[in-house]
Each structure stands twice: as C-alpha cells, then as structure tokens.
Scaffold this motif. Structure first.
Motif, PDB file in Angstrom:
ATOM      1  N   GLY A 186      -4.468  -9.455   5.081  1.00 17.93           N
ATOM      2  CA  GLY A 186      -3.823  -9.372   3.859  1.00 17.93           C
ATOM      3  C   GLY A 186      -2.295  -8.755   4.353  1.00 17.93           C
ATOM      4  O   GLY A 186      -1.944  -7.776   4.242  1.00 17.93           O
ATOM      5  N   THR A 187      -1.759  -9.828   4.653  1.00 18.98           N
ATOM      6  CA  THR A 187      -0.103  -9.638   4.879  1.00 18.98           C
ATOM      7  C   THR A 187       0.760  -8.763   3.862  1.00 18.98           C
ATOM      8  O   THR A 187       1.602  -7.941   4.135  1.00 18.98           O
ATOM      9  N   THR A 210      -6.313  -5.173   4.739  1.00 17.31           N
ATOM     10  CA  THR A 210      -5.599  -4.126   3.618  1.00 17.31           C
ATOM     11  C   THR A 210      -5.975  -4.785   2.210  1.00 17.31           C
ATOM     12  O   THR A 210      -5.089  -4.589   1.375  1.00 17.31           O
ATOM     13  N   ALA A 211      -7.436  -5.289   2.030  1.00 17.50           N
ATOM     14  CA  ALA A 211      -7.737  -5.552   0.655  1.00 17.50           C
ATOM     15  C   ALA A 211      -9.193  -5.371   0.728  1.00 17.50           C
ATOM     16  O   ALA A 211      -9.849  -5.634   1.832  1.00 17.50           O
ATOM     17  N   ASP A 232      -8.021 -17.721   4.657  1.00 19.59           N
ATOM     18  CA  ASP A 232      -8.539 -16.863   3.918  1.00 19.59           C
ATOM     19  C   ASP A 232      -9.147 -15.837   5.073  1.00 19.59           C
ATOM     20  O   ASP A 232      -9.868 -16.246   5.964  1.00 19.59           O
ATOM     21  N   GLY A 233      -8.798 -14.412   5.070  1.00 17.04           N
ATOM     22  CA  GLY A 233      -9.195 -13.619   6.085  1.00 17.04           C
ATOM     23  C   GLY A 233     -10.583 -12.936   6.195  1.00 17.04           C
ATOM     24  O   GLY A 233     -10.772 -12.361   7.110  1.00 17.04           O
ATOM     25  N   HIS A 234     -11.606 -13.649   5.252  1.00 13.82           N
ATOM     26  CA  HIS A 234     -13.038 -13.330   5.684  1.00 13.82           C
ATOM     27  C   HIS A 234     -13.287 -13.846   7.067  1.00 13.82           C
ATOM     28  O   HIS A 234     -14.227 -13.429   7.499  1.00 13.82           O
ATOM     29  N   ARG A 273     -10.313 -11.307  -1.604  1.00 15.58           N
ATOM     30  CA  ARG A 273     -10.740 -12.517  -2.585  1.00 15.58           C
ATOM     31  C   ARG A 273     -11.195 -13.718  -1.605  1.00 15.58           C
ATOM     32  O   ARG A 273     -10.853 -13.682  -0.463  1.00 15.58           O
ATOM     33  N   VAL A 332      -6.504  -3.472  -3.655  1.00 18.73           N
ATOM     34  CA  VAL A 332      -6.862  -4.761  -4.473  1.00 18.73           C
ATOM     35  C   VAL A 332      -8.020  -5.647  -3.590  1.00 18.73           C
ATOM     36  O   VAL A 332      -8.190  -5.294  -2.418  1.00 18.73           O
ATOM     37  N   LEU A 348       3.932 -15.299  -0.396  1.00 21.77           N
ATOM     38  CA  LEU A 348       4.180 -13.964   0.352  1.00 21.77           C
ATOM     39  C   LEU A 348       4.225 -13.986   1.849  1.00 21.77           C
ATOM     40  O   LEU A 348       4.995 -13.170   2.360  1.00 21.77           O
ATOM     41  N   VAL A 388      -2.935 -12.472   8.547  1.00 21.72           N
ATOM     42  CA  VAL A 388      -3.216 -13.578   7.690  1.00 21.72           C
ATOM     43  C   VAL A 388      -3.241 -13.145   6.379  1.00 21.72           C
ATOM     44  O   VAL A 388      -3.571 -12.048   5.826  1.00 21.72           O
ATOM     45  N   GLU A 389      -3.171 -14.077   5.488  1.00 23.57           N
ATOM     46  CA  GLU A 389      -2.795 -13.897   4.088  1.00 23.57           C
ATOM     47  C   GLU A 389      -3.086 -15.122   3.404  1.00 23.57           C
ATOM     48  O   GLU A 389      -2.959 -16.123   3.697  1.00 23.57           O
ATOM     49  N   SER A 430       0.683  -1.170   0.138  1.00 18.03           N
ATOM     50  CA  SER A 430      -0.014  -0.162   0.004  1.00 18.03           C
ATOM     51  C   SER A 430       0.940   1.261   0.010  1.00 18.03           C
ATOM     52  O   SER A 430       2.026   1.285   0.365  1.00 18.03           O
ATOM     53  N   GLY A 455       4.112  -7.729   3.960  1.00 19.79           N
ATOM     54  CA  GLY A 455       4.676  -7.524   5.714  1.00 19.79           C
ATOM     55  C   GLY A 455       4.788  -6.072   6.228  1.00 19.79           C
ATOM     56  O   GLY A 455       5.102  -5.953   7.128  1.00 19.79           O
ATOM     57  N   GLY A 497     -11.314 -17.353  -0.442  1.00 20.41           N
ATOM     58  CA  GLY A 497     -10.335 -18.766  -0.519  1.00 20.41           C
ATOM     59  C   GLY A 497      -8.893 -18.310  -0.260  1.00 20.41           C
ATOM     60  O   GLY A 497      -8.602 -17.388  -0.378  1.00 20.41           O
ATOM     61  N   GLN A 505       2.935  -3.340   6.534  1.00 22.86           N
ATOM     62  CA  GLN A 505       2.058  -2.648   7.233  1.00 22.86           C
ATOM     63  C   GLN A 505       2.168  -3.595   8.586  1.00 22.86           C
ATOM     64  O   GLN A 505       1.947  -2.937   9.808  1.00 22.86           O
TER      65      GLN A 505
HETATM   66  N1  SAH Z   1      -0.709  -5.069   3.976  1.00 24.92           N
HETATM   67  C1  SAH Z   1      -0.006  -5.460   2.783  1.00 24.92           C
HETATM   68  C2  SAH Z   1      -0.656  -4.787   1.625  1.00 24.92           C
HETATM   69  C3  SAH Z   1      -0.962  -6.017   0.884  1.00 24.92           C
HETATM   70  S1  SAH Z   1      -2.130  -5.824  -0.539  1.00 24.92           S
HETATM   71  C4  SAH Z   1       1.407  -4.718   2.751  1.00 24.92           C
HETATM   72  O1  SAH Z   1       1.819  -3.996   3.728  1.00 24.92           O
HETATM   73  O2  SAH Z   1       2.043  -4.933   1.959  1.00 24.92           O
HETATM   74  C5  SAH Z   1      -3.509  -6.973  -0.046  1.00 24.92           C
HETATM   75  C6  SAH Z   1      -2.853  -8.434   0.332  1.00 24.92           C
HETATM   76  O3  SAH Z   1      -4.431  -9.096   0.699  1.00 24.92           O
HETATM   77  C7  SAH Z   1      -2.701  -9.286  -0.801  1.00 24.92           C
HETATM   78  O4  SAH Z   1      -1.422  -9.753  -0.468  1.00 24.92           O
HETATM   79  C8  SAH Z   1      -3.540 -10.305  -1.079  1.00 24.92           C
HETATM   80  O5  SAH Z   1      -3.048 -11.486  -1.345  1.00 24.92           O
HETATM   81  C9  SAH Z   1      -4.357 -10.174   0.062  1.00 24.92           C
HETATM   82  N2  SAH Z   1      -5.685 -10.902   0.102  1.00 24.92           N
HETATM   83  C10 SAH Z   1      -6.478 -10.755  -0.587  1.00 24.92           C
HETATM   84  N3  SAH Z   1      -7.589 -11.616  -0.157  1.00 24.92           N
HETATM   85  C11 SAH Z   1      -7.458 -12.061   0.982  1.00 24.92           C
HETATM   86  C12 SAH Z   1      -8.321 -12.995   1.711  1.00 24.92           C
HETATM   87  N4  SAH Z   1      -9.340 -13.524   1.406  1.00 24.92           N
HETATM   88  N5  SAH Z   1      -7.507 -13.363   3.005  1.00 24.92           N
HETATM   89  C13 SAH Z   1      -6.333 -13.046   3.355  1.00 24.92           C
HETATM   90  N6  SAH Z   1      -5.584 -12.224   2.478  1.00 24.92           N
HETATM   91  C14 SAH Z   1      -6.215 -11.715   1.262  1.00 24.92           C
END
Ligand code: SAH
Length: 227
Positions: free
Chosen positions: A102-103, A167-168, A150-152, A223, A220, A128, A122-123, A77, A106, A225, A108
């Motif tokens: 959304g790691t 962060t997504a 899956d971070g949902h 997603r 982004v 990554l 979680v990612e 970001s 790393g 899964g 953030q």
């Molecule tokens: N915080 C990150 C930003 C990464 S961009 C940084 O400091 O670089 C967002 C991230 O969210 C991507 O790596 C993407 O793979 C992840 N992401 C998207 N959908 C996700 C989900 N359902 N669960 C976990 N991570 C997810």
C-alpha cells in the motif's frame, strides 16, 4: 502540462508557514507525548517533509495528526499511526529489507527509507505509484523499489523480508505475506472490517507465528486485484 511535472515544480521541500520545519518539530513533540519513544523513528519523521506527499489543497494541514486525502479515494495515514507501525517494525531487530503493502502517497515508504537499507513497496493504483516515484526523486531518495500489483501476494521476487508493513486492512491476514518473512521477521498489519480493525504484530518463529495485538485502528480496506 504533465501532472507529475506540475506537482514537482510546485513542491516547496524546505517549506514555509504551516509546512515549515518548525511545524514538523511540533509534530514530533506531539508524537512523543502520544508515546512514541524510538528516537530513530522520531528523527525520520522530523526529516521527511509530509506536505509534499499530498495535494497542495491539503498541504497546509500536513502536520496535523490526521489522515488526509491523496486522491483515488485513498488517504495518507495519520502521523501517529505511521510512527507507531514503524516503531513496532524496528523493535523486531534486523531491518535491512522491508516490504510495504500500500504505497499510497509514498510517505510511509519515505520514512522507512531513512531507517532501513532497502524498501520494497507495492500498490494497486498505478497513478499513485507514479506520483510517489516523482516525490522520491524530488527528495533524492534512491532506496525504494516500487511495483504495481495486488499486495495480497507480497513481492515474491525479493522475498524473504526482515519485516512487512501493510497500510490497508484485510479482513484476514494474507497467508502469502507470512511466508515472505525471514525467521524472526515481523508483519505489522491492521486486520478486520471497517469499524473494528486491530493493529497486529505477527512474528515468524520457524513455521509457527506469534500474534501481538496492539490497538484499534482505522484503515482503508486492502482490496483484491490491481485495477
Ligand atoms: N502507506 C500509505 C498509506 C496509503 S492508504 C501512505 O503513506 O500514504 C493504503 C493504500 O493501500 C492505498 O493507496 C490503496 O490503493 C492501497 N491498496 C489497497 N489494497 C491494495 C492491494 N491489494 N495491494 C496493494 N495496495 C493496495
């Protein structure tokens, strides 16, 4: 040679030229001008070398105020957004235990590691996570725990959290995350389809939630899964 080893060897954590501490200090000045006021956040940004969180091909641009590619179609970001979200999180008060969804690179999480006791992140892309873990080792950061998922669904094992930072962008707020917040805890999350996302702060007050709308953002998608 293992790609992680190559990356770790090529890191220059002190930095030179565009990746130097003075480039970082200029970035902090710019964040101040953009309205970031929290000195703790600015200090953390000043401490963490952003250039090691991306491929060397882009590290010369690490201190520009822009999102940059980190592979796998994902981006690190923009520094302003990282600082803005972190500031919004800290304004919530208590911040011992934070979950990031959304790691990515790393970066953030590394910023958060300087400001809170324990970070969980979680990612969905396993590669990554491996890269992020090797960066944390290089920097001697030990208070970040990572999971490929899956971070949902948040990370129930360690819930509840004082704050959750996503962060997504999902089209709608994942309900599970709301219930992994402590009372008074805050969820910082970009919400909406590409081109019309808003950054929101949701505060848990018992079983109701207060929503504050901050600003337009571009993330982004979150997603479904973990494949
Ligand atoms: N915080 C990150 C930003 C990464 S961009 C940084 O400091 O670089 C967002 C991230 O969210 C991507 O790596 C993407 O793979 C992840 N992401 C998207 N959908 C996700 C989900 N359902 N669960 C976990 N991570 C997810």
């Amino acid at each position: 040679m293992d790609r992680n080893v190559t990356l770790m060897r090529s890191y220059n954590t002190r930095g030179s030229g565009l990746a130097s501490p003075s480039a970082r200090a200029r970035m902090v000045d710019r964040l101040r001008q953009q309205g970031i006021q929290c000195e703790r956040v600015l200090d953390a940004v000043n401490t963490i070398p952003r250039h090691i969180f991306m491929d060397e091909a882009f590290s010369g641009r690490a201190y520009e105020d822009t999102a940059l590619p980190i592979g796998y179609n994902q981006t690190i970001s923009q520094p302003y957004i990282v600082a803005r979200m972190t500031e919004a999180l800290l304004q919530g008060g208590c911040h011992k235990k934070i979950l990031e969804v959304g790691t990515g690179s790393g970066y953030q999480a590394a910023i958060l590691s300087k400001l809170v006791e324990q970070v969980y992140s979680v990612e969905r892309i396993e590669a990554l996570i491996k890269l992020a873990r090797s960066r944390f080792m290089t920097l001697g950061i030990r208070n970040i725990r990572l999971k490929h998922t899956d971070g949902h669904w948040g990370w129930e094992d360690y819930a509840t959290y004082d704050g959750i930072l996503v962060t997504a962008a999902p089209a709608e707020i994942p309900q599970e995350l709301l219930f992994q917040l402590v009372e008074g805890g805050r969820l910082i999350i970009p919400v909406g389809e590409a081109g019309k996302q808003r950054l929101q702060v949701i505060t848990r007050c018992s079983n109701s939630f207060e929503i504050d709308d901050l600003e337009d953002v571009s993330f982004v998608p979150l997603r479904i899964g973990n494949q």
